[in-house]
Every structure is written in structure tokens, then in C-alpha cells.
Motif scaffolding. Structure first.
Motif, PDB file in Angstrom:
ATOM      1  N   LEU A 159       4.990  -4.532  30.989  1.00 28.30           N
ATOM      2  CA  LEU A 159       4.009  -4.147  29.862  1.00 28.30           C
ATOM      3  C   LEU A 159       4.153  -5.505  29.217  1.00 28.30           C
ATOM      4  CD1 LEU A 159       3.018  -2.453  27.516  1.00 28.30           C
ATOM      5  CD2 LEU A 159       5.424  -1.817  26.213  1.00 28.30           C
ATOM      6  N   ARG A 160       5.393  -6.112  28.869  1.00 28.89           N
ATOM      7  CA  ARG A 160       6.113  -7.287  28.516  1.00 28.89           C
ATOM      8  C   ARG A 160       5.191  -8.534  29.235  1.00 28.89           C
ATOM      9  NH1 ARG A 160       9.487  -7.793  23.936  1.00 28.89           N
ATOM     10  NH2 ARG A 160      10.334  -5.061  23.904  1.00 28.89           N
ATOM     11  N   GLU A 161       4.980  -8.445  30.670  1.00 26.80           N
ATOM     12  CA  GLU A 161       4.589  -9.369  31.136  1.00 26.80           C
ATOM     13  C   GLU A 161       2.951  -9.303  31.879  1.00 26.80           C
ATOM     14  OE1 GLU A 161       5.679  -8.307  35.161  1.00 26.80           O
ATOM     15  OE2 GLU A 161       7.932  -9.564  34.355  1.00 26.80           O
ATOM     16  N   LYS A 162       2.724  -8.251  31.446  1.00 29.97           N
ATOM     17  CA  LYS A 162       1.241  -8.255  30.342  1.00 29.97           C
ATOM     18  C   LYS A 162       0.409  -8.589  29.175  1.00 29.97           C
ATOM     19  CE  LYS A 162      -2.792  -4.606  32.097  1.00 29.97           C
ATOM     20  NZ  LYS A 162      -2.616  -3.660  32.870  1.00 29.97           N
ATOM     21  N   TYR A 163       1.620  -8.288  28.351  1.00 26.29           N
ATOM     22  CA  TYR A 163       1.392  -8.203  27.342  1.00 26.29           C
ATOM     23  C   TYR A 163       2.319  -8.529  26.732  1.00 26.29           C
ATOM     24  CZ  TYR A 163      -2.404  -4.461  27.625  1.00 26.29           C
ATOM     25  OH  TYR A 163      -2.970  -3.713  28.412  1.00 26.29           O
ATOM     26  N   PRO A 164       2.300 -10.492  27.409  1.00 27.08           N
ATOM     27  CA  PRO A 164       3.552 -11.743  26.375  1.00 27.08           C
ATOM     28  C   PRO A 164       3.076 -11.857  24.730  1.00 27.08           C
ATOM     29  CG  PRO A 164       1.363 -12.922  27.350  1.00 27.08           C
ATOM     30  CD  PRO A 164       1.240 -11.033  27.937  1.00 27.08           C
ATOM     31  N   ASP A 165       2.379 -11.273  24.270  1.00 24.32           N
ATOM     32  CA  ASP A 165       1.580 -11.811  22.841  1.00 24.32           C
ATOM     33  C   ASP A 165       2.358 -10.737  22.066  1.00 24.32           C
ATOM     34  OD1 ASP A 165      -0.211 -10.321  23.520  1.00 24.32           O
ATOM     35  OD2 ASP A 165      -1.676 -11.402  22.819  1.00 24.32           O
ATOM     36  N   ASN A 166       2.929  -9.967  22.680  1.00 19.07           N
ATOM     37  CA  ASN A 166       3.438  -8.555  22.016  1.00 19.07           C
ATOM     38  C   ASN A 166       2.385  -7.224  21.402  1.00 19.07           C
ATOM     39  OD1 ASN A 166       5.976  -8.766  22.870  1.00 19.07           O
ATOM     40  ND2 ASN A 166       6.672 -10.081  20.852  1.00 19.07           N
ATOM     41  N   ASP A 167       0.515  -7.532  21.971  1.00 20.47           N
ATOM     42  CA  ASP A 167      -0.118  -6.985  20.843  1.00 20.47           C
ATOM     43  C   ASP A 167      -0.190  -6.033  22.315  1.00 20.47           C
ATOM     44  OD1 ASP A 167      -2.223  -6.291  19.487  1.00 20.47           O
ATOM     45  OD2 ASP A 167      -3.648  -7.668  20.570  1.00 20.47           O
ATOM     46  N   TYR A 168       0.785  -5.069  21.769  1.00 21.66           N
ATOM     47  CA  TYR A 168       0.616  -3.866  23.019  1.00 21.66           C
ATOM     48  C   TYR A 168      -0.381  -2.587  22.302  1.00 21.66           C
ATOM     49  CZ  TYR A 168       4.954  -5.950  23.761  1.00 21.66           C
ATOM     50  OH  TYR A 168       6.463  -6.069  23.851  1.00 21.66           O
TER      51      TYR A 168
END
Length: 681
Positions: free
Chosen positions: A127-136
Motif C-alpha cells: 500500500l505504501r509503495e503504491k501510494y507514497p504520498d499517503n493519499d490512500y
């Protein structure tokens, strides 16, 4: 109610998904052993956790639990890589991960009748790799591709037990500071999953470090030191203790790192400890090749006036001076004993130093007895007679040997009582060294071929057996040092073992010992010791060095004898020449008897030149001239230099030492050259 009415009554419809969930839970339980796991359903307030699995250890409940979210599907289209995509709420990922043990997502595929799994931690990583800006997003899709089988379940069991051990250690050590937002103290988690408090280990070494050093527990100190990082948190005592332990086990670079930090606040240490740290620093740099012997000696000289270390260095200095001194034996022994007595009288000399001083004094006595024996051996060799010592000397020597053996045993016993292992081993090693020297003195002196200048060892089986037993004992001392990781002491013991094995001709075993020493020195970066080891390996053993010295001495003796033979032959030749040549004196002549040659006849005008070549003093010259005026024949002794009187000047004896022959050869040649003839009628 009839049977038909019962069979066809109106009932709630069965939910296929509920049936699949029941099937999946039942099959899920079946793949987990009841001996190792207990599975509990999460029935109330379901927030996305379906099951909790408790780990058992040897069939016993542990209260170590981890959560599982279990999903099931009857049939689903697979991806090209044979994985199965599945969407999950991001909030559920966070919920599972808030526990301290791993959490799992498990998917049952009924078509294949298999379970797939993925760790919640791995899902979060994706999840963090796909959304590095933390906009989950609200939901996140990941792919199942790992099969849950018995092998994986076994690994999970071991992992949970291991993490449970770690969590308990963390909870035991973890303390929150006021406000419950920060830790009260830094903790260290090591690879073995033990958890340590930095400050507790530091405080322990600060309080008990000196005692651990005195007990020789160097490895225990270094084991605690590893649990005290970062090192800059430690105090001066901590760094001195850790540096000293590192120095004594041969980790010299580590020792220097600690000493460097300790030196920043060196005044926190007692003056004696400061001196000791300076000494260890110098020796570490010397062994590592960072400073040379000359600079090392200069630094050590500056420590001579310090309390404890200065006394120890004075013991070493007294021992060294005794060995290099060229004074007579009685004088250098007196000087050594005076130095040791002054050390004993010093108020800072404790029992440990007294034992060290006594051990060095005993070693000097052993060397003295060996030197005495060597003199007897040389007398025997030169005279060709049986070795014989007069009754009084024999009695005295026997008493001295008995006294040496008594003191040797007493010092060993005292070192054991004081639990001073290092001094005990040094006493033993020095005692064996004395016996080794005694053995090769006897073997070499009695078996050297003077003509061929070679030594053929003649050790018998019993002598070899004794020396081999000593080599084994020295090897056992080396093993004790190895267990303590006292590598430098181990190398010293192995060096002695190498010499003994080499002396008895066990070269194969000696080579193995040498290789071990080379390996130790290489592993510890002791570049300063490489030179000593190279010397030892290249004919630098005690017996090889002594044999070479004796052969060199005999070679010089042979050369000297040849030279003396040549000088004697030349004197005889000059006598023969004088006997054959006619006298050619035209002026006034005089005669002088030059002992041991006889009368010489020459012209009076060269009398002053004759006086000069004979080195006649003014007083003797006047006496000779007075006798000539009276018509008497003056006599001078050519062995005297200068000639201080007319006549025998002691007595007319033929001195046969080499210096005397050189002197009279010079006189005889000068008389011939100046024109003085030997009278034959």
C-alpha cells in the motif's frame, strides 16, 4: 402433521455464502494441529477479525495470539501470474496491525480446496509503495499467491514463539518517561532477541568493572560492552574497563577506541589507573605497528615515576638491565637485587607486585644457575676431562638448586592462592624456560664438533620425553589463555612450545604451532609481533641462537689460533734472519736484553728510537742509561706496556695470551726494522 407436510413446510432459505464460510472455517481448523494451536472465533463486535489463534508450546497454552481475517470464494478468475486479486478496507489493515504480533489475511478457494495467505505487514508495505504520498483510497486490492500449508504453519508457530519471547523481554525492559510519550531509557534489541537497557549495563560496568578485570572475566566485560551502544554514553571508568578488557584479549583497535574516549576526562580516574591506561595504549600501538620501539621506549620511560605501573616497569627494567649488563656476574646480580629491594620498600608496592617481583628474581636466579653450569661445561670441554666441581662448590650449588626449586613451588602456590592466573602461568613458563636452556646448554656444548663447526644433538629418549611433556604442559597453558581470549599470553606460551618441539626434533608439530601463532597475530592485526615471529621461525629459537653463537665463537677462536700461529712463525723467521745476516755497525754500539727474545745489539744513535718503540718511561730510561754507563747489561720485559722499570717488572714469565703475543710480535718487528740485531754469540 404428516410426513409430506413436515418435508414441505416453509423454512428460512440457507445462505450459500454462510455455508462457504462454515466450510472454510472447518477446513481451516483441520490444517492446524491441536497440539500446537488453539483457534478461537471472534464473535462479538466484529471489526474485521474473524479468528484469533493462540500458540501452544509443548502442548501448553502461552497466551501468545495473532489475528486472522478469513475469506472464502467458490470460484474466481485468476490473474495471468496465477494469483488471486482481493480488495480490503485500508482501515482494516491498520486495525490488524495495531497488535504487536503479526496478522494474516487468509483466502479459501473452494474450487482448488486450498488456502492462500498474506501477511498484513506485507499488504501495508505494498500500500505504501503504491501510494507514497499517503493519499490512500478506501479500499486496496492486493494479490494472493502464497499457499498456506503445513510447512508454512510450522514456521509461523516458531516465529510466534520467538516474537513472544522478544515481546516479553521488551515489556520487561521498556519504561515510559513522565508524560508517557518518550522512553525513560534507550533499549537495545540484539540479533538473539535479547533486550537490554543501555543505562543498566553501563551502570553495572561502572560499578563492578574493576572487580571483573581482577577476576580475569574479560569476555564477560566485552559481552556487556556490546549491549551498551552507543559507546559515547559511557563514562570514563566504563571506557577504561572495556578498553583494558579489549587490550588483554588482543582486540587492540577496540582498546584504543575506548582509551581515546576515556582520555577526554582522564582526571576522573585515579593517577595509578591513568598510568596503567597510558601503558596499555603504548603497548597497543606498538603491537599494531603504529609506533616503533624507540618511540615506545620513550613513552614508557615517562611512566617510570608513576605509582603502580611505574613499579611494574621498574621490575621489567631491572630484569632487562641484568641481561644486557657486561658487568661481572656478582656485580650485576647485586645491582638487580638492589633494584628489586627498592621496589619492595615502596609504599605503593602491593602483594600482586611483590609476587611479580619475586617471580622475576627467581627467574634471574635460574639464569644465574644455568650460567654457572655453562661455565662448568666449558671448563670440561676445554680441558677434555670429566666434569668435576670441588666438594665445597658442589655442595653450595646443590643448596642453591634446592633453594631455587623450593622458591619455585612456593611462588606457584602463592599465585594459586591469590587466584592470580597470569602470574602463575608466567612463573610456570619461566621455570620451563630455565629447564629448556639448561637442556640445550648441555646438549650443544658436549656435542659440538670443533673441527667441522657443527652440532649433532645427542638427546636420549628419556630427555626427549621430559621435554615433550613440558611442551604439552605449555600447550595446556596456551589453551587456558585461549579460553580467556588472552591472545598475547597465548602467543607467548605457544612460542615456548614451539621452541621445545623444535629442539627435540618434532618439526611437524612445531610447524602446526607456528601456523596457529601466525593465524592469531593475523586475526588480531598485531603487526608489531610479526617481526618477532619471523625471527623465531628463521633460526631464532633459543637453542639455534646459542648454537650459532658458540659456532661463531669457535670460528673466531680458530681464526685467532691461526693468526697466533702466524705471528709465532714470523717471530721465528725474524730470529733466523738475524742469525744469518752480518753485523754492519760502524759507530758506537750498545746492547739491551729484551725479554723474552734475548740480547739486541745496535748503534747508540738509535737508542732513543728503541726506547720509543719499547714504550719505555722516563724513570726506566734513566735506570737503563745508568747501567750502560757502568758497563752492565740492562734488561727490559717486552710483555710490559709501558715499560716502567729496568728488570723483570714483576717476574720474567712467558705470557701466552693472544694480546701478549701480539705485543711482543710488534716489538720484535720494530726492533728488526729499526736496525737492532739479535745477538747469537
Amino acid at each position: 402433521m404428516t410426513r409430506d407436510e413436515f418435508n414441505n413446510q416453509s423454512l428460512p432459505k440457507s445462505d450459500a455464502n454462510a455455508n462457504l464460510e462454515t466450510i472454510s472455517r472447518s477446513k481451516f481448523r483441520d490444517i492446524f494441529s491441536a497440539h500446537d494451536f488453539e483457534i478461537r472465533d471472534e464473535l462479538q463486535n466484529d471489526k474485521g477479525i474473524d479468528l484469533f489463534i493462540e500458540i501452544k508450546s509443548n502442548g501448553n497454552s502461552t497466551n501468545l495470539r495473532f489475528p486472522v481475517q478469513l475469506k472464502a470464494t467458490q470460484s474466481i478468475e485468476k490473474n495471468k501470474d496465477d494469483s488471486i486479486s482481493f480488495a480490503i478496507k485500508v482501515s482494516n489493515i491498520n486495525y490488524l496491525l495495531n497488535d504487536s504480533l503479526p496478522a494474516f489475511y487468509v483466502l479459501y478457494n473452494q474450487t482448488e480446496d486450498v488456502f492462500y495467505y498474506e501477511r498484513a505487514q506485507e499488504v501495508e508495505k505494498l500500500l505504501r509503495e503504491k501510494y507514497p504520498d499517503n493519499d490512500y483510497p478506501e479500499r486496496f486490492t492486493f494479490r494472493f499467491n502464497k499457499l498456506l500449508d503445513s510447512i508454512v504453519i510450522g514456521k509461523i508457530h516458531q516465529e510466534m514463539l520467538s516474537l513472544g519471547f522478544l515481546r516479553r523481554n521488551i515489556n520487561k525492559t521498556l519504561k515510559l518517561a513522565d508524560g508517557n510519550e518518550t522512553l525513560e531509557d534507550t533499549i537495545v534489541i540484539q540479533k538473539d532477541q535479547n533486550v537490554y537497557s543501555l543505562s543498566e549495563n553501563l551502570r553495572f560496568l561502572e560499578k563492578h568493572g574493576y572487580g571483573l578485570l581482577n577476576a580475569g572475566r574479560f569476555l564477560d566485560i566485552l559481552t556487556l560492552e556490546i549491549k551498551c551502544y552507543p559507546l559515547d554514553k559511557g563514562g570514563t571508568i566504563f571506557h577504561f574497563v572495556c578498553g583494558t578488557a579489549a587490550y588483554l584479549v588482543g582486540k587492540l583497535n577496540k582498546a584504543l577506541d575506548h582509551f581515546k574516549i576515556a582520555s577526554q576526562n582522564i582526571d576522573d580516574l585515579p593517577s595509578a589507573i591513568q598510568s596503567m591506561m597510558s601503558y596499555y595504549t603504548i603497548q597497543s600501538k606498538r603491537s599494531l605497528g603504529m609506533i616503533d620501539a624507540e618511540k615506545s621506549s620513550g613513552y614508557i620511560e615517562a611512566l617510570m615515576d608513576s605509582e603502580y605501573v611505574g613499579l611494574y616497569l621498574r621490575i621489567l627494567r631491572a630484569f632487562e638491565v641484568y641481561h644486557v649488563s657486561e658487568d661481572p656476574d656478582s656485580e650485576k646480580l647485586k645491582q638487580f637485587q638492589q633494584a628489586i629491594d627498592s621496589i619492595f620498600a615502596d609504599p605503593h608496592c602491593d602483594e600482586s607486585l611483590k609476587l611479580i617481583a619475586d617471580s622475576f628474581a627467581l627467574t634471574v636466579e635460574g639464569y644465574r644457575l644455568n650460567d654457572q653450569m655453562l661455565n662448568y661445561l666449558l671448563m670440561h670441554r676445554e680441558s677434555g676431562r670429566k666434569l668435576f666441581v670441588g666438594p665445597e662448590k658442589h655442595k653450595l650449588r646443590s643448596e642453591q638448586i634446592d633453594n631455587y626449586n623450593k622458591r619455585f613451588n612456593e611462588l606457584k602456590a602463592k599465585a594459586l592462592r591469590d587466584k592470580n592466573q597470569f602470574t602463575y602461568h608466567n612463573i610456570c613458563l619461566n621455570g620451563i624456560k630455565i629447564q629448556y636452556i639448561q637442556a640445550f646448554y648441555t646438549d650443544i656444548i658436549l656435542n659440538i664438533d670443533r673441527k667441522m663447526l657443527t652440532v649433532k644433538s645427542d638427546l636420549d629418549a628419556s630427555e626427549k620425553k621430559i621435554l615433550n611433556e613440558q611442551a604439552d604442559y605449555v600447550g595446556s597453558i596456551a589453551k587456558v589463555c585461549e579460553q580467556m581470549s588472552a591472545w598475547e599470553n597465548m602467543v607467548a606460551a605457544l612460542s615456548q612450545q614451539y621452541e621445545l618441539l623444535h629442539f627435540i626434533g618434532d618439526f611437524k608439530q612445531a610447524d602446526l604451532v607456528m601456523k596457529k601463532m601466525e593465524e592469531i597475530i593475523l586475526n588480531n592485526d598485531w603487526y608489531g609481533l610479526e617481526e618477532k615471529l619471523t625471527h623465531l621461525k628463521n633460526k631464532g629459537t633459543g637453542h639455534e641462537t646459542f648454537a650459532e653463537m658458540v659456532i661463531a665463537s669457535l670460528s673466531k677462536t680458530n681464526e685467532r689460533n691461526k693468526e697466533l700461529t702466524r705471528l709465532s712463525a714470523e717471530i721465528n723467521q725474524m730470529d733466523m734472519e738475524d742469525s744469518k745476516r752480518p753485523y754492519s755497525i760502524t759507530g758506537e754500539s750498545v746492547q739491551i736484553n729484551v725479554f723474552p727474545f734475548g740480547n739486541f745489539y745496535f748503534e747508540k744513535v738509535i737508542l732513543d728510537r728503541v726506547f720509543k718503540l719499547l714504550n719505555v718511561t722516563a724513570v726506566a730510561r734513566d735506570r737503563i742509561l745508568n747501567l750502560m754507563e757502568l758497563g752492565a747489561l740492562p734488561i727490559v720485559n717486552a710483555y710490559r706496556d709501558p715499560i716502567v722499570s729496568e728488570g723483570p717488572d714483576g717476574e720474567f714469565t712467558v705470557e701466552r695470551d693472544p694480546a701478549s703475543l701480539v705485543r711482543i710480535h710488534k716489538v720484535r718487528k720494530a726492533l728488526q726494522d729499526v736496525g737492532a740485531f739479535k745477538v747469537y754469540r
